[in-house]
Design a protein around this motif. Structure first.
Motif, short mmCIF file in Angstrom:
data_model
loop_
_atom_site.label_atom_id
_atom_site.label_comp_id
_atom_site.label_asym_id
_atom_site.label_seq_id
_atom_site.Cartn_x
_atom_site.Cartn_y
_atom_site.Cartn_z
N MET A 67 0.84 -1.19 0.00
CA MET A 67 0.00 0.00 0.00
C MET A 67 0.88 1.25 0.00
N ARG B 133 -3.00 5.44 12.43
CA ARG B 133 -3.94 6.56 12.38
C ARG B 133 -5.06 6.23 11.40
N GLU C 139 -6.54 7.33 8.73
CA GLU C 139 -6.47 7.27 7.26
C GLU C 139 -5.76 6.00 6.79
N ILE C 140 -4.77 5.54 7.56
CA ILE C 140 -4.09 4.30 7.21
C ILE C 140 -5.02 3.11 7.45
N ALA D 242 -7.51 2.71 4.67
CA ALA D 242 -6.90 2.12 3.47
C ALA D 242 -6.69 0.62 3.65
#
Lengths: 424, 424
Positions: free
Chosen positions: B119, B267, B269-270, B273
């Motif tokens: 990623m 966090r 946003e990770i 994903a």
């Protein structure tokens, strides 16, 4: 800000399957029993089937096998006892000539397809970019974002539409359009088809087998709903496999989606590559689902339960759902339904629908009824070319819910569809 | 012949982890109780721990939760009840300030790393090819083949070697060599380190946190053996997490490798994903491991069992294994062992060994003793540059086996090492 790689970007692009999983889960845990979940592929909870798994797990805990199952890494290729039982069952039941070298286990059927697609297609060492060809679009929405090199990896063929009566149609493979090209890595379809409940005929399949075999391209059949297990088919279907085919199966539709167990049946060199990819990405599959199923594969219970309980259950639900349509939709609007030949879905088509199916989905959702907008399932068809409004005129309806919720949900759909036509 | 894509080629390249998994499994199922499996990362079977999972599963079957666990797709992000319990436990125990948005569940810790590496690193939309930087090589062999764009994605830094006494050494991060570059996507290490049993000090970690934070690059810690769970550490270690860090954890080392349960703390946003990638590749994680653990996380049993049983068990095994070395290897050959600070391994170094560790591995294997040749663990160090014989002079020894097998296996190793030196 987080920087994503190209692959990260592809795999996190918001697609139909994210919405589907999110809707599914929100509805499941909302505690609102009045919600109509006519979306998603969750199997029905059938007490006779659930009882099997509960009994099997109880036995594994009692006899100590449970300790080994959770306490050791499994073989990357799958549990040898399960694979032996499966091979034996398939050979006996389908007349195939499999050995354990023809079988690999993955963390669910979705992972099987993800692995196979990316192993075979995309940029290749010879410089070509190879594609997965879907001979009949629409097909399963979950394939959509699985390409590690972006959407370019999939190409779909627009189907022919055959009207069977005023309200029933069937998609057929348009062999005139079906061009297997040098860059075609594999030809793939689900059979029975998710989303439509279509079962590609033995004759169509025979033609596909001929064409792919002549082209030296594997034919991949996603058999998640197909024979001999779980065999959620309402028309006669012959299971097919040969060295040029890759068959994927799943334990999800026999009531074990939570165990994440997928199966790949293919020639040994493909199996070895799949096992290697499983090892690299996740060390080994989990083995609980396999262990739950093994004794019932061996003693014939599972096939009997599928034949006597599971298949009739879904056939009954399909018939019930179909029986509601004429009264709910009436004759004033052009409603059509795909012939229900298998799987867990009805595929409804509203020709000339004045709103998009996405808008219809949202209107139904705001009234507590979840359906799947159809356009996502046409993911492999290029957007360019002759425009085809059909792709925005369809929705998928799961019929695994109770008759009460099905009736309620379909009434909401019919109501919203009628409103849409009348306001145009 | 089968044509593989570039990605297929990368992921099916035969690497150390394939050999390891194959050796592991063959030995496990050989039925030969005399085999010394000093390879692999399988945890020991500790009756007090096994009993927990058996009891937990029995209860899930009795109270009906089992039906829901296997019969429904889980949330792609993981089981909300488990995540709540974990967040609560980590905040209380480590003084962090996590919310459920900081947690994702994957199909095992291997899958967590596979997902994160690909990623973040590899070819990026801006044209750069980003890398994962390992500040201290050797590190876990299972990372080796996980790059979807081939081996180019990993870069490792050669460590300093500090001799602690005549036979004990410790790797230390060589901060002079450690260059975080514009193309560095993340800095990654396992702590305690697999294969060496090294625990990077709080001071070293502090420096790494400073450097990565200043560079705006995430610091990824593979905490499979670390605190607070399972906490297989024999020296004091402070668990660390902040918004710039990505912590991966696993249920494998508390005796549940068969459930394939990995955890990512990062966090939001990770996490979003990661969840999106899980959905795309496998719909959702399996949820059995999470459900087994939840009640014991909530009532403190798990932490107590780790503290009172699991950690002391591995510490005892480490001490026992270490106690065998002086007598077995003697003073006539230059044997060294990495300071045992955690995890399940001893890392032996034979300076000037006249054969490669691969040859040593094969000789031991032919006598029924499986070890891991060390060169695989240096996968991230470029082969070019000043030659470094060290990478062919080390082996990894797992000490999870019985004392009897450990003694027998280490005797074989010592015997073969002595032979190698004496014949040169």
């Amino acid at each position: 800000m987080m920087q994503l790689s190209e692959i990260g970007g592809h795999l996190t692009a918001r697609t139909g399957i994210d919405d589907l999983m999110e809707d599914l889960f929100k509805a499941l845990h909302s505690g609102d029993a009045g919600l109509c979940q006519l979306n998603g592929g969750s199997p029905a909870v059938i007490p006779e089937v659930t009882e099997l798994w509960r009994r099997s797990m109880g036995e594994l805990v009692r006899n100590g096998k449970f300790d080994v199952l959770v306490g050791h890494y499994a073989h990357p290729g799958g549990d040898p006892a399960f694979i032996r039982a499966l091979v034996c069952f398939l050979n006996e039941r389908c007349g195939w000539n499999l050995t354990p070298e023809n079988v690999a286990i993955t963390q669910g059927g979705q992972m099987a397809c993800f692995t196979l697609f990316n192993m075979l297609a995309g940029p290749c060492p010879d410089g070509a970019v190879r594609e997965i060809l879907f001979p009949l679009c629409p097909d399963y929405v979950g394939y959509q974002s699985q390409s590690l090199c972006g959407g370019v990896m999939f190409r779909g063929i627009r189907p022919g539409i055959r009207m069977l009566d005023g309200h029933t149609f069937k998609y057929v493979i348009d062999f005139d359009r079906l061009d297997i090209r040098p860059e075609t890595a594999a030809v793939c379809m689900s059979r029975p088809t998710n989303p439509t409940g279509n079962v590609v005929t033995d004759e169509e399949l025979g033609l596909l087998r001929e064409m792919t075999s002549r082209a030296g391209v594997p034919l991949m059949i996603d058999n998640a709903y197909g024979p001999p297990l779980p065999n959620i088919c309402f028309v006669p279907v012959t299971p097919a496999w040969d060295e040029n085919m890759i068959l994927t199966m799943s334990l999800s539709k026999i009531g074990l989606p939570g165990t994440r167990t997928g199966i790949v049946i293919a020639r040994p060199e493909i199996i070895r590559a799949v096992v290697s990819m499983v090892t690299t990405s996740s060390l080994c599959p989990n083995n609980l689902g396999q262990a739950l199923v093994t004794p019932y594969l061996e003693d014939g219970t599972l096939e009997r339960v599928c034949r006597e309980t599971l298949t009739p259950f879904y056939r009954g639900r399909a018939e019930f759902a179909l029986s509601l349509l004429p009264k709910l939709f009436g004759e004033s609007i052009p409603w059509r339904v795909h012939k229900s030949e298998g799987a867990m879905f009805l595929w409804l088509w509203f020709e000339g629908l004045p709103i998009t199916c996405q808008e219809l989905y949202e209107r139904c959702k705001s009234r507590g009824c979840f359906v799947n907008p159809g356009h996502h399932f046409f993911f492999a068809l290029p957007e360019e070319g002759e425009p085809w409004p059909h792709r925005h005129e369809c929705i998928r309806i799961s019929f695994t819910q109770t008759e009460e919720l099905l009736r309620k949900g379909l009434s909401i759909v019919a109501d919203e569809v009628r409103k849409a036509y009348s306001r145009s």
